[in-house]
Design a protein around this motif. Structure first.
Motif, PDB file in Angstrom:
ATOM      1  N   VAL A  62     -19.858  12.614   1.484  1.00 42.68           N
ATOM      2  CA  VAL A  62     -19.112  13.276   2.554  1.00 42.68           C
ATOM      3  C   VAL A  62     -17.683  12.750   2.527  1.00 42.68           C
ATOM      4  O   VAL A  62     -17.470  11.545   2.631  1.00 42.68           O
ATOM      5  N   LYS A  63     -16.713  13.667   2.353  1.00 42.39           N
ATOM      6  CA  LYS A  63     -15.304  13.281   2.347  1.00 42.39           C
ATOM      7  C   LYS A  63     -14.523  14.184   3.292  1.00 42.39           C
ATOM      8  O   LYS A  63     -14.566  15.410   3.130  1.00 42.39           O
ATOM      9  N   PRO A  64     -13.809  13.609   4.281  1.00 37.66           N
ATOM     10  CA  PRO A  64     -12.949  14.441   5.113  1.00 37.66           C
ATOM     11  C   PRO A  64     -11.936  15.168   4.238  1.00 37.66           C
ATOM     12  O   PRO A  64     -11.395  14.596   3.287  1.00 37.66           O
ATOM     13  N   TRP A  65     -11.698  16.457   4.534  1.00 38.56           N
ATOM     14  CA  TRP A  65     -10.777  17.224   3.704  1.00 38.56           C
ATOM     15  C   TRP A  65      -9.587  17.767   4.485  1.00 38.56           C
ATOM     16  O   TRP A  65      -8.451  17.580   4.103  1.00 38.56           O
ATOM     17  N   ALA A  66      -9.813  18.456   5.594  1.00 42.49           N
ATOM     18  CA  ALA A  66      -8.711  19.081   6.323  1.00 42.49           C
ATOM     19  C   ALA A  66      -9.122  19.303   7.773  1.00 42.49           C
ATOM     20  O   ALA A  66     -10.281  19.127   8.140  1.00 42.49           O
ATOM     21  N   PHE A  67      -8.165  19.704   8.595  1.00 44.14           N
ATOM     22  CA  PHE A  67      -8.452  20.108   9.957  1.00 44.14           C
ATOM     23  C   PHE A  67      -7.571  21.289  10.318  1.00 44.14           C
ATOM     24  O   PHE A  67      -6.551  21.537   9.697  1.00 44.14           O
ATOM     25  N   ARG A  68      -8.011  22.049  11.328  1.00 42.16           N
ATOM     26  CA  ARG A  68      -7.289  23.247  11.756  1.00 42.16           C
ATOM     27  C   ARG A  68      -7.762  23.582  13.174  1.00 42.16           C
ATOM     28  O   ARG A  68      -8.812  23.130  13.603  1.00 42.16           O
ATOM     29  N   ASP A  69      -7.002  24.392  13.887  1.00 47.05           N
ATOM     30  CA  ASP A  69      -7.445  24.831  15.202  1.00 47.05           C
ATOM     31  C   ASP A  69      -7.144  26.305  15.403  1.00 47.05           C
ATOM     32  O   ASP A  69      -6.327  26.885  14.695  1.00 47.05           O
ATOM     33  N   ASP A  70      -7.847  26.922  16.332  1.00 47.40           N
ATOM     34  CA  ASP A  70      -7.560  28.287  16.756  1.00 47.40           C
ATOM     35  C   ASP A  70      -8.383  28.610  17.998  1.00 47.40           C
ATOM     36  O   ASP A  70      -9.171  27.787  18.466  1.00 47.40           O
ATOM     37  N   THR A  71      -8.201  29.788  18.524  1.00 44.04           N
ATOM     38  CA  THR A  71      -8.955  30.251  19.680  1.00 44.04           C
ATOM     39  C   THR A  71      -9.837  31.409  19.230  1.00 44.04           C
ATOM     40  O   THR A  71      -9.369  32.327  18.556  1.00 44.04           O
ATOM     41  N   ARG A  72     -11.110  31.361  19.608  1.00 40.61           N
ATOM     42  CA  ARG A  72     -12.087  32.369  19.189  1.00 40.61           C
ATOM     43  C   ARG A  72     -12.899  32.836  20.390  1.00 40.61           C
ATOM     44  O   ARG A  72     -13.042  32.124  21.372  1.00 40.61           O
ATOM     45  N   VAL A  73     -13.489  34.021  20.258  1.00 43.35           N
ATOM     46  CA  VAL A  73     -14.424  34.533  21.251  1.00 43.35           C
ATOM     47  C   VAL A  73     -15.818  34.415  20.654  1.00 43.35           C
ATOM     48  O   VAL A  73     -16.084  34.937  19.574  1.00 43.35           O
TER      49      VAL A  73
END
Length: 141
Positions: A67-78
Motif C-alpha cells: 500500500v503506497k499513498p499516491w494522490a489526493f483530490r476533493d469535490d462535491t457529489r450527490v
C-alpha cells in the motif's frame, strides 16, 4: 453539507487494475465503472480504513501486499441511496496504489460486477468522472 474522507485503492495485479461496476440503484456513480473504496470511520488510520473497505467490498481472500499513498483530490457529489433519497456531500479522496498477490475477489451488493483491466483498455469502459480523473492523472487516459 456533510463531509466525508474517502480512501480509494488502485489495486494492481499482473499489469491489470481492478475495477468495479457500481450498482445501478445507489451510490455516487450508479451503473458506472469505478475504483472501490469508501469512507473512513472515526479512530481509523488511512491504511486501516483502506484495508477494511477492501475487505468489506471485495472479500477477505484478496491479498493486498503493498500500500503506497499516491494522490489526493476533493469535490462535491450527490449520493443516491437504495431508497431513492439523495444527499450532497463534500468528498476528500485519498488515493493509494496497492499491489495484490492474487485476484480472489468476492464483491458485495454495492457492485454489479468486477473486472481486471489493462490500462490501455480503460478508455473502452463507461468510467465514472472521479475514476476518469484519477486515470488521467496517472497518464492512462
Amino acid at each position: 453539507m456533510r463531509q466525508r474522507t474517502i480512501v480509494c485503492p488502485i489495486i494492481h495485479n499482473d499489469g491489470a487494475i481492478l475495477l468495479c461496476k457500481m450498482a445501478s440503484d445507489r451510490g455516487v456513480f450508479p451503473g458506472q465503472w469505478a475504483l472501490s473504496g469508501g469512507g473512513m470511520e472515526s479512530g481509523e488510520t488511512m491504511e486501516q480504513a483502506l484495508r477494511r473497505e477492501i475487505c468489506e467490498e471485495l472479500g477477505d481472500a484478496l491479498n493486498i501486499t503493498e500500500v503506497k499513498p499516491w494522490a489526493f483530490r476533493d469535490d462535491t457529489r450527490v449520493k443516491t441511496y437504495a431508497d431513492g433519497t439523495t444527499e450532497q456531500i463534500y468528498m476528500i479522496y485519498l488515493i493509494f496504489d496497492c499491489i495484490s498477490a492474487n485476484r480472489d475477489v468476492t464483491f458485495n451488493e454495492e457492485f454489479q460486477e468486477v473486472a481486471w483491466v489493462k490500462p490501455e483498455s480503460l478508455g473502452e469502459l463507461d468510467l465514472n468522472e472521479a475514476t476518469r480523473m484519477t486515470f488521467t492523472q496517472k497518464g492512462w487516459l
